[in-house]
Design a protein around this motif. Structure first.
Motif, short mmCIF file in Angstrom:
data_model
loop_
_atom_site.label_atom_id
_atom_site.label_comp_id
_atom_site.label_asym_id
_atom_site.label_seq_id
_atom_site.Cartn_x
_atom_site.Cartn_y
_atom_site.Cartn_z
N PRO A 1 24.02 37.17 27.74
CA PRO A 1 22.65 36.81 27.36
C PRO A 1 21.58 37.35 28.30
N GLU A 2 21.89 37.38 29.60
CA GLU A 2 20.94 37.91 30.57
C GLU A 2 21.60 39.02 31.36
N ALA A 3 20.86 40.10 31.59
CA ALA A 3 21.40 41.25 32.31
C ALA A 3 21.62 40.91 33.78
N PRO A 4 22.79 41.22 34.33
CA PRO A 4 23.02 41.01 35.77
C PRO A 4 22.12 41.91 36.60
N LYS A 5 21.70 41.43 37.74
CA LYS A 5 20.78 42.19 38.58
C LYS A 5 21.48 42.87 39.75
N THR A 6 22.74 42.50 40.04
CA THR A 6 23.46 43.10 41.15
C THR A 6 24.85 43.54 40.70
N MET A 7 25.41 44.54 41.39
CA MET A 7 26.77 44.97 41.09
C MET A 7 27.78 43.89 41.45
N GLU A 8 27.42 43.06 42.41
CA GLU A 8 28.32 41.95 42.76
C GLU A 8 28.45 40.98 41.59
N GLU A 9 27.36 40.75 40.87
CA GLU A 9 27.43 39.92 39.66
C GLU A 9 28.32 40.56 38.61
N VAL A 10 28.22 41.88 38.49
CA VAL A 10 29.05 42.60 37.52
C VAL A 10 30.53 42.43 37.85
N MET A 11 30.87 42.51 39.12
CA MET A 11 32.26 42.34 39.55
C MET A 11 32.77 40.95 39.23
N GLU A 12 31.93 39.96 39.42
CA GLU A 12 32.34 38.58 39.08
C GLU A 12 32.55 38.42 37.58
N LEU A 13 31.64 38.98 36.79
CA LEU A 13 31.77 38.90 35.33
C LEU A 13 33.06 39.55 34.85
N SER A 14 33.43 40.65 35.49
CA SER A 14 34.61 41.40 35.03
C SER A 14 35.90 40.60 35.22
N LYS A 15 35.90 39.67 36.15
CA LYS A 15 37.10 38.88 36.40
C LYS A 15 37.49 38.04 35.18
N THR A 16 36.51 37.66 34.39
CA THR A 16 36.80 36.84 33.20
C THR A 16 36.60 37.59 31.89
N MET A 17 35.75 38.63 31.91
CA MET A 17 35.44 39.33 30.67
C MET A 17 36.38 40.50 30.38
N ASN A 18 36.91 41.13 31.42
CA ASN A 18 37.79 42.28 31.20
C ASN A 18 39.09 41.87 30.52
N ASP A 19 39.49 42.62 29.52
CA ASP A 19 40.76 42.45 28.83
C ASP A 19 41.29 43.85 28.53
N VAL A 20 41.85 44.47 29.57
CA VAL A 20 42.23 45.88 29.49
C VAL A 20 43.24 46.12 28.37
N LYS A 21 44.16 45.18 28.18
CA LYS A 21 45.19 45.34 27.15
C LYS A 21 44.57 45.51 25.77
#
Length: 428
Positions: free
Chosen positions: A176-196
């Motif tokens: 819903p809101e764009a992350p402002k830091t790459m550190e936020e992006v890294m945190e989001l990827s921990k739950t959003m990434n589904d490589v499979k």
């Protein structure tokens, strides 16, 4: 003194007698002088106006994305000047290399478009003509940055068309809101990434140095010193660049565990438009297609890196006239016609490119658009690509060096040292 005056009067009498009796075709005394002066004045006025050559026809090289605009503006130009214009699809970054051979062979386009970082190579090879006839107009109407980027050694060659830099598009349904830091992006990827299932948080073209450069530049790396003009001062393996490449290696491992060949522009676009990618790094050229995809689209500047605003590449694309054209007048007229305020607004409406023209950029159609606003915001923290010819030797070594960092886990310092040495060797 009397002798000189007498001699002068004698000479004048000789010329007068010769003019009156020298030929049967001489105009009558009471009308000849007026007629001759009028003809000279008319000829002088005509010579000040640039007109197409008789029988002129033009070929324009432009990218696939620009076709709607080129065809529309070509139709208007032909209607006004009665000069046919043919469009040929050639990607902007490829045009100068193609012009090197096709120009002297007489088979190149009359008008080309390319990013300003190729300008030095084109000028030193004698491939393009200066923007002389419309120089004053181009300087007055376009942003200073665009004019400077379209110039080489203080000579204006281009007819500025558009400015661009990378921004972050995002799917509002996923984020819903764009992350402002790459550190936020890294945190989001921990739950959003589904490589499979090929679902990712954040993606950029990993194998393209145009996209990777931000990681090195934000932490203190640079291409060339002297504001991009000193080929002997390369900052792509300095302490800041190594720090940025180290962060890039860690970031990609966490956020985008793919090889550089797997994270291409086509893959990224397909994932984003199908709802499998939340954050997509791309440029203003992608806006029309992304808007047409139907996703809940947003745009924002690139997230910061280690507390610093991300420093992306910026580019200016301009029209240029091939120095080997058979119709330089017609080509110059088209380049100017396609770069006016009205033309740049039409180009913006049809393709989404951000205008270089100051009045066009301030137009409500442009200034009220959130996607353009994101481009202009990121543009403030951008780094214009160097225009010296030696820039051409940067792309491949840096792409290969960073591919080793990302794909093989190579030590960033060793990879950058090797890439910089290749650049130096190529530019000797």
């Amino acid at each position: 003194m009397k002798k000189w005056v007498g001699l002068l009067l004698s000479i004048m009498m000789v010329f007068t007698l010769t003019a009156c009796g020298g030929g049967n075709s001489a105009a009558p005394a009471d009308t000849g002088s007026t007629t001759t002066n009028e003809q000279a004045t008319d000829h002088e006025a005509a010579s000040d106006e640039l007109v197409p050559e008789d029988g002129a026809s033009l070929v324009v090289w432009e990218s696939k994305e620009a076709r709607p605009f080129v065809e529309a503006i070509a139709k208007e130009f032909t209607a006004k000047y009665n000069v046919p214009v043919k469009y040929e699809e050639v990607a902007a970054p490829d045009q100068v290399n193609k012009l090197v051979n096709d120009g002297p062979a007489g088979i190149a386009a009359d008008i080309v478009v390319f990013p300003h970082d190729n300008l030095g190579k084109a000028v030193t090879a004698g491939l393009i003509l200066p923007n002389d006839y419309f120089e004053e107009k181009s300087r007055a109407e376009n942003s200073e940055l665009a004019v400077n980027a379209s110039s080489y050694e203080d000579v204006l060659y281009g007819y500025p068309r558009s400015v661009e830099t990378l921004i972050m598009f995002y799917n509002k349904d996923l984020v819903p809101e764009a992350p402002k830091t790459m550190e936020e992006v890294m945190e989001l990827s921990k739950t959003m990434n589904d490589v499979k299932n090929k679902k990712y948080t954040y993606m950029w073209e990993m194998g393209n140095f145009y996209y990777d450069y931000m990681f090195l530049a934000t932490t203190g790396g640079y291409i060339f010193g002297g504001e991009g003009s000193d080929k002997n001062d390369i900052g792509l393996n300095n302490e800041g660049a190594i720090k940025g490449a180290t962060f890039l290696q860690q970031f990609a491992k966490q956020v985008l565990p793919l090889t550089t060949s797997d994270a291409t522009g086509d893959v990224k676009k397909a994932l984003f438009t199908s709802g499998k990618l939340a954050l997509n790094i791309d440029g203003p050229w992608a806006i029309p297609d992304l808007k047409a995809s139907g996703i809940n689209l947003g745009a924002a500047p690139i997230p910061s890196i280690e507390g610093q605003p991300s420093k992306t590449f910026s580019g200016v694309k301009s029209w240029y006239v091939n120095s080997y054209t058979k119709y330089p007048n017609a080509a110059k007229l088209f380049a100017e016609f396609a770069s006016t305020k009205e033309a740049q607004l039409k180009n913006y409406e049809l393709t989404g490119v951000v205008p270089a023209n100051k009045e066009a950029a301030a137009d409500s159609k442009v200034a009220s658009d959130p996607f353009t606003v994101a481009v202009l915001e990121q543009f403030k923290n951008s780094y214009p690509m160097p225009a010296i010819p030696e820039m051409g030797s940067v792309w491949s070594p840096m792409a290969a060096g960073l591919a080793d960092v990302l794909n093989k886990g190579k030590d960033p310092k060793a990879a950058l040292d090797n890439a910089v040495q290749q650049i130096k060797d190529a530019n000797k």
